[in-house]
Design a protein around this motif. Structure first.
Motif, PDB file in Angstrom:
ATOM      1  N   LEU A 102       0.828  -1.203   0.000  1.00 28.22           N
ATOM      2  CA  LEU A 102       0.000   0.000   0.000  1.00 28.22           C
ATOM      3  C   LEU A 102       0.866   1.258   0.000  1.00 28.22           C
ATOM      4  O   LEU A 102       0.597   2.202  -0.757  1.00 28.22           O
ATOM      5  N   ARG A 103       1.905   1.292   0.827  1.00 28.15           N
ATOM      6  CA  ARG A 103       2.808   2.460   0.852  1.00 28.15           C
ATOM      7  C   ARG A 103       3.402   2.725  -0.528  1.00 28.15           C
ATOM      8  O   ARG A 103       3.465   3.871  -0.976  1.00 28.15           O
ATOM      9  N   ARG A 104       3.823   1.669  -1.205  1.00 31.02           N
ATOM     10  CA  ARG A 104       4.444   1.833  -2.530  1.00 31.02           C
ATOM     11  C   ARG A 104       3.430   2.254  -3.579  1.00 31.02           C
ATOM     12  O   ARG A 104       3.752   3.023  -4.482  1.00 31.02           O
ATOM     13  N   ILE A 105       2.218   1.753  -3.462  1.00 30.75           N
ATOM     14  CA  ILE A 105       1.155   2.180  -4.383  1.00 30.75           C
ATOM     15  C   ILE A 105       0.910   3.674  -4.216  1.00 30.75           C
ATOM     16  O   ILE A 105       0.828   4.423  -5.197  1.00 30.75           O
ATOM     17  N   ARG A 106       0.817   4.120  -2.980  1.00 31.33           N
ATOM     18  CA  ARG A 106       0.525   5.532  -2.715  1.00 31.33           C
ATOM     19  C   ARG A 106       1.716   6.451  -3.007  1.00 31.33           C
ATOM     20  O   ARG A 106       1.537   7.637  -3.252  1.00 31.33           O
ATOM     21  N   ALA A 107       2.915   5.913  -3.009  1.00 29.18           N
ATOM     22  CA  ALA A 107       4.112   6.724  -3.238  1.00 29.18           C
ATOM     23  C   ALA A 107       4.361   7.000  -4.719  1.00 29.18           C
ATOM     24  O   ALA A 107       5.170   7.870  -5.055  1.00 29.18           O
TER      25      ALA A 107
ATOM     26  N   ARG B 221      -1.192   6.056  -7.307  1.00 30.21           N
ATOM     27  CA  ARG B 221      -1.683   6.552  -6.012  1.00 30.21           C
ATOM     28  C   ARG B 221      -3.188   6.759  -5.941  1.00 30.21           C
ATOM     29  O   ARG B 221      -3.756   6.778  -4.857  1.00 30.21           O
ATOM     30  N   ARG B 222      -3.826   6.906  -7.084  1.00 34.49           N
ATOM     31  CA  ARG B 222      -5.277   7.135  -7.061  1.00 34.49           C
ATOM     32  C   ARG B 222      -6.122   5.877  -7.178  1.00 34.49           C
ATOM     33  O   ARG B 222      -7.349   5.936  -7.096  1.00 34.49           O
ATOM     34  N   ILE B 223      -5.481   4.738  -7.374  1.00 31.05           N
ATOM     35  CA  ILE B 223      -6.241   3.478  -7.478  1.00 31.05           C
ATOM     36  C   ILE B 223      -6.887   3.196  -6.123  1.00 31.05           C
ATOM     37  O   ILE B 223      -6.205   3.188  -5.096  1.00 31.05           O
ATOM     38  N   PRO B 224      -8.184   2.953  -6.087  1.00 30.15           N
ATOM     39  CA  PRO B 224      -8.812   2.580  -4.823  1.00 30.15           C
ATOM     40  C   PRO B 224      -8.246   1.260  -4.301  1.00 30.15           C
ATOM     41  O   PRO B 224      -8.138   0.287  -5.047  1.00 30.15           O
ATOM     42  N   VAL B 225      -7.856   1.263  -3.040  1.00 32.25           N
ATOM     43  CA  VAL B 225      -7.330   0.063  -2.395  1.00 32.25           C
ATOM     44  C   VAL B 225      -8.219  -0.252  -1.201  1.00 32.25           C
ATOM     45  O   VAL B 225      -8.419   0.587  -0.317  1.00 32.25           O
ATOM     46  N   VAL B 226      -8.746  -1.467  -1.196  1.00 34.20           N
ATOM     47  CA  VAL B 226      -9.563  -1.955  -0.100  1.00 34.20           C
ATOM     48  C   VAL B 226      -8.774  -3.052   0.598  1.00 34.20           C
ATOM     49  O   VAL B 226      -8.439  -4.066  -0.025  1.00 34.20           O
ATOM     50  N   ILE B 227      -8.436  -2.816   1.847  1.00 36.80           N
ATOM     51  CA  ILE B 227      -7.811  -3.874   2.628  1.00 36.80           C
ATOM     52  C   ILE B 227      -8.903  -4.859   3.004  1.00 36.80           C
ATOM     53  O   ILE B 227      -9.907  -4.487   3.614  1.00 36.80           O
ATOM     54  N   LEU B 228      -8.723  -6.097   2.570  1.00 36.56           N
ATOM     55  CA  LEU B 228      -9.678  -7.176   2.822  1.00 36.56           C
ATOM     56  C   LEU B 228      -8.883  -8.268   3.527  1.00 36.56           C
ATOM     57  O   LEU B 228      -8.114  -8.993   2.909  1.00 36.56           O
TER      58      LEU B 228
ATOM     59  N   CYS C 283      -1.661   4.733   5.924  1.00 38.01           N
ATOM     60  CA  CYS C 283      -0.927   4.473   4.679  1.00 38.01           C
ATOM     61  C   CYS C 283      -1.754   4.785   3.431  1.00 38.01           C
ATOM     62  O   CYS C 283      -1.241   4.724   2.322  1.00 38.01           O
ATOM     63  N   GLY C 284      -3.030   5.070   3.612  1.00 35.21           N
ATOM     64  CA  GLY C 284      -3.838   5.520   2.485  1.00 35.21           C
ATOM     65  C   GLY C 284      -4.865   4.552   1.941  1.00 35.21           C
ATOM     66  O   GLY C 284      -5.337   4.727   0.817  1.00 35.21           O
ATOM     67  N   THR C 285      -5.267   3.538   2.720  1.00 34.08           N
ATOM     68  CA  THR C 285      -6.319   2.670   2.214  1.00 34.08           C
ATOM     69  C   THR C 285      -7.618   3.463   2.076  1.00 34.08           C
ATOM     70  O   THR C 285      -7.872   4.407   2.818  1.00 34.08           O
ATOM     71  N   ASN C 286      -8.431   3.067   1.115  1.00 34.62           N
ATOM     72  CA  ASN C 286      -9.733   3.692   0.943  1.00 34.62           C
ATOM     73  C   ASN C 286     -10.781   3.056   1.833  1.00 34.62           C
ATOM     74  O   ASN C 286     -11.787   3.681   2.165  1.00 34.62           O
ATOM     75  N   SER C 287     -10.537   1.798   2.217  1.00 30.44           N
ATOM     76  CA  SER C 287     -11.495   1.083   3.037  1.00 30.44           C
ATOM     77  C   SER C 287     -10.788  -0.093   3.696  1.00 30.44           C
ATOM     78  O   SER C 287      -9.838  -0.649   3.134  1.00 30.44           O
ATOM     79  N   TYR C 288     -11.261  -0.464   4.882  1.00 30.57           N
ATOM     80  CA  TYR C 288     -10.689  -1.594   5.614  1.00 30.57           C
ATOM     81  C   TYR C 288     -11.840  -2.511   5.987  1.00 30.57           C
ATOM     82  O   TYR C 288     -12.762  -2.102   6.688  1.00 30.57           O
ATOM     83  N   ILE C 289     -11.792  -3.746   5.489  1.00 34.45           N
ATOM     84  CA  ILE C 289     -12.882  -4.679   5.722  1.00 34.45           C
ATOM     85  C   ILE C 289     -12.323  -5.992   6.233  1.00 34.45           C
ATOM     86  O   ILE C 289     -11.405  -6.555   5.630  1.00 34.45           O
ATOM     87  N   ARG C 290     -12.892  -6.448   7.347  1.00 33.44           N
ATOM     88  CA  ARG C 290     -12.535  -7.785   7.835  1.00 33.44           C
ATOM     89  C   ARG C 290     -13.319  -8.812   7.047  1.00 33.44           C
ATOM     90  O   ARG C 290     -14.530  -8.673   6.842  1.00 33.44           O
ATOM     91  N   LYS C 291     -12.621  -9.863   6.641  1.00 35.05           N
ATOM     92  CA  LYS C 291     -13.266 -10.928   5.873  1.00 35.05           C
ATOM     93  C   LYS C 291     -14.288 -11.637   6.744  1.00 35.05           C
ATOM     94  O   LYS C 291     -13.945 -12.124   7.823  1.00 35.05           O
TER      95      LYS C 291
END
Length: 144
Positions: free
Chosen positions: A78-83, A88-95, A110-118
């Motif tokens: 995620l850090r590298r995507i945002r850097a 950097r603008r791609i939506p990232v959902v932590i799943l 770190c810039g996630t757009n959303s955090y979801i527990r499976k």
């Protein structure tokens, strides 16, 4: 031309299979690219290694990112995507299965757009994938 690909970064074959089944169950036909570790995800995004012939401008419409990955963990991915200005603008959902407050806080820092527990059972997991897809593939207006 972007094909509205979904990038799933997941090392657990069972979770990959569940995600595929949930997409099919909900009639989500977007192409799904699966990378099994953090390094492979970065290689895909930045067209390195076995992905060197991929078109760098054909970026995924959304990235579903697990945290606990081999080689490079999800937060570093995620850090590298945002850097990088290209990603950097791609939506990232932590799943992820992690509900640890530190993971949630760090994910957002770190810039996630959303955090979801499976969810544990398939019915709930399929509903989660349906809602994610509806929002990120249909409702959300991505940047140009």
């Amino acid at each position: 031309m972007n094909t509205k690909t979904i990038l799933l970064v997941e090392d657990n074959p069972s979770d990959v299979s569940l995600t595929r089944r949930a997409l099919v169950k909900n009639a989500i036909s977007n192409p799904l690219v699966v990378t099994e570790d953090g390094q492979e995800a970065l290689d895909y995004l930045f067209c390195n290694g076995k992905f060197s012939t991929r078109n760098l401008t054909d970026l995924p419409v959304v990235i579903l990112l697990d945290l606990k990955l081999p080689k490079i963990d999800g937060l570093e991915v995620l850090r590298r995507i945002r850097a990088d200005s290209r990603t950097r603008r791609i939506p990232v959902v932590i799943l992820t299965s992690s509900g640890q407050e530190e993971d949630i806080s760090t994910g957002y820092d770190c810039g996630t757009n959303s955090y979801i527990r499976k969810p544990i059972n398939f019915t709930d997991f399929a509903e989660t994938i349906k809602q994610l897809s509806l929002y990120w593939l249909v409702i959300n207006e991505p940047p140009p």
